[in-house]
Design a protein around this motif. Structure first.
Motif, mmCIF file in Angstrom:
data_model
loop_
_atom_site.group_PDB
_atom_site.id
_atom_site.type_symbol
_atom_site.label_atom_id
_atom_site.label_comp_id
_atom_site.label_asym_id
_atom_site.label_seq_id
_atom_site.Cartn_x
_atom_site.Cartn_y
_atom_site.Cartn_z
ATOM 1 N N LEU A 1 -10.294 10.363 -7.746
ATOM 2 C CA LEU A 1 -10.681 8.984 -8.060
ATOM 3 C C LEU A 1 -12.012 8.603 -7.425
ATOM 4 N N VAL A 2 -12.248 9.020 -6.178
ATOM 5 C CA VAL A 2 -13.530 8.648 -5.570
ATOM 6 C C VAL A 2 -14.686 9.454 -6.175
ATOM 7 N N ALA A 3 -14.415 10.674 -6.627
ATOM 8 C CA ALA A 3 -15.453 11.429 -7.349
ATOM 9 C C ALA A 3 -15.794 10.712 -8.653
ATOM 10 N N LEU A 4 -14.782 10.253 -9.377
ATOM 11 C CA LEU A 4 -15.030 9.492 -10.608
ATOM 12 C C LEU A 4 -15.804 8.216 -10.311
ATOM 13 N N ARG A 5 -15.470 7.551 -9.218
ATOM 14 C CA ARG A 5 -16.215 6.339 -8.818
ATOM 15 C C ARG A 5 -17.697 6.663 -8.677
ATOM 16 N N GLU A 6 -18.005 7.737 -7.977
ATOM 17 C CA GLU A 6 -19.401 8.091 -7.760
ATOM 18 C C GLU A 6 -20.117 8.410 -9.064
ATOM 19 N N ILE A 7 -19.472 9.127 -9.943
ATOM 20 C CA ILE A 7 -20.087 9.468 -11.223
ATOM 21 C C ILE A 7 -20.310 8.202 -12.045
ATOM 22 N N MET A 8 -19.345 7.277 -11.995
ATOM 23 C CA MET A 8 -19.508 6.009 -12.712
ATOM 24 C C MET A 8 -20.627 5.163 -12.128
ATOM 25 N N LEU A 9 -20.916 5.358 -10.840
ATOM 26 C CA LEU A 9 -22.015 4.638 -10.190
ATOM 27 C C LEU A 9 -23.361 5.332 -10.395
ATOM 28 N N GLY A 10 -23.348 6.473 -11.106
ATOM 29 C CA GLY A 10 -24.598 7.156 -11.421
ATOM 30 C C GLY A 10 -24.926 8.347 -10.551
ATOM 31 N N ASN A 11 -24.048 8.672 -9.607
ATOM 32 C CA ASN A 11 -24.256 9.836 -8.742
ATOM 33 C C ASN A 11 -23.566 11.030 -9.380
ATOM 34 N N ARG A 12 -24.300 11.788 -10.173
ATOM 35 C CA ARG A 12 -23.697 12.824 -11.008
ATOM 36 C C ARG A 12 -23.849 14.234 -10.450
ATOM 37 N N ARG A 13 -24.636 14.398 -9.423
ATOM 38 C CA ARG A 13 -24.867 15.737 -8.874
ATOM 39 C C ARG A 13 -23.917 15.999 -7.706
ATOM 40 N N PHE A 14 -23.515 17.258 -7.606
ATOM 41 C CA PHE A 14 -22.496 17.659 -6.638
ATOM 42 C C PHE A 14 -22.818 17.175 -5.225
ATOM 43 N N ASP A 15 -24.034 17.421 -4.745
ATOM 44 C CA ASP A 15 -24.396 17.033 -3.380
ATOM 45 C C ASP A 15 -24.317 15.524 -3.171
ATOM 46 N N GLU A 16 -24.679 14.738 -4.188
ATOM 47 C CA GLU A 16 -24.568 13.275 -4.089
ATOM 48 C C GLU A 16 -23.099 12.861 -3.979
ATOM 49 N N ILE A 17 -22.265 13.504 -4.775
ATOM 50 C CA ILE A 17 -20.840 13.157 -4.764
ATOM 51 C C ILE A 17 -20.231 13.517 -3.411
ATOM 52 N N VAL A 18 -20.570 14.688 -2.884
ATOM 53 C CA VAL A 18 -20.071 15.093 -1.563
ATOM 54 C C VAL A 18 -20.502 14.083 -0.506
ATOM 55 N N ARG A 19 -21.778 13.750 -0.498
ATOM 56 C CA ARG A 19 -22.333 12.835 0.509
ATOM 57 C C ARG A 19 -21.653 11.461 0.469
ATOM 58 N N ASN A 20 -21.390 10.947 -0.728
ATOM 59 C CA ASN A 20 -20.862 9.586 -0.853
ATOM 60 C C ASN A 20 -19.339 9.490 -0.802
ATOM 61 N N THR A 21 -18.647 10.625 -0.853
ATOM 62 C CA THR A 21 -17.182 10.580 -0.793
ATOM 63 C C THR A 21 -16.627 11.043 0.540
ATOM 64 N N ARG B 1 -27.664 24.771 -10.601
ATOM 65 C CA ARG B 1 -27.163 23.458 -10.145
ATOM 66 C C ARG B 1 -26.692 22.684 -11.368
ATOM 67 N N TYR B 2 -25.658 21.871 -11.119
ATOM 68 C CA TYR B 2 -25.006 21.172 -12.228
ATOM 69 C C TYR B 2 -24.868 19.683 -11.926
ATOM 70 N N GLU B 3 -24.760 18.928 -12.992
ATOM 71 C CA GLU B 3 -24.404 17.521 -12.876
ATOM 72 C C GLU B 3 -23.201 17.278 -13.765
ATOM 73 N N TYR B 4 -22.511 16.194 -13.498
ATOM 74 C CA TYR B 4 -21.282 15.869 -14.200
ATOM 75 C C TYR B 4 -21.462 14.562 -14.957
ATOM 76 N N LEU B 5 -21.127 14.602 -16.229
ATOM 77 C CA LEU B 5 -21.255 13.430 -17.092
ATOM 78 C C LEU B 5 -19.881 13.036 -17.605
#
Length: 141
Positions: free
Chosen positions: A19-39, A70-74
């Motif tokens: 759920l928190v990964a989905l939150r980050e992607i919905m907030l525009g943080n789509r790259r793995f490192d951004e998601i790790v940092r913010n969760t 490197r990947y991003e998630y949409l």
């Protein structure tokens, strides 16, 4: 055991880091490192949760760099449909769990703080859930 769409949905998204990964992607943080940092999730746990969401069709994984890969998630159509679910979970958390003011609010294009209310698609009335009746309760397995 009752056949239940809530149980089926929780099999896909019913875990904290999902759920928190989905939150980050919905907030525009789509790259793995951004998601790790913010969760705060470990990289292994997050990779597993994101893989599950991709496999379930909630996310699409796109490569944006070749060396190193490197990947991003949409969000897919399925993922986009979860936005109101997460919004309402946030509203519930703001009201019943969070101490003090909400950590964040959503603003509508009109400039007002968003306060969403479910509306009946047929008649346009706001749904209070006191005025709805389940018709089919499902099968017991």
């Amino acid at each position: 055991m009752r056949d239940c769409s809530i149980t089926n949905a929780l099999d896909v998204i019913g875990e904290r880091w999902t759920l928190v990964a989905l939150r980050e992607i919905m907030l525009g943080n789509r790259r793995f490192d951004e998601i790790v940092r913010n969760t705060g999730a470990s990289r292994d746990i997050l990779a597993t949760r994101l893989r599950k969401l991709v496999d379930a069709g909630v996310l699409e994984k796109l490569q944006y760099e070749e060396h190193p890969p490197r990947y991003e998630y949409l969000l897919t159509e399925s993922g986009l449909a979860l936005r109101p679910v997460l919004f309402e979970l946030m509203v519930w958390g703001d009201k019943y769990v969070t101490t003090g003011p909400p950590p964040s609010v959503w603003e509508h294009d009109c400039g007002s703080t968003l306060r969403a209310h479910p509306v009946c698609e047929s008649c346009g009335e706001v749904i209070t859930f006191d005025d709805v009746t389940p018709r089919r309760l499902g099968r017991v397995r």
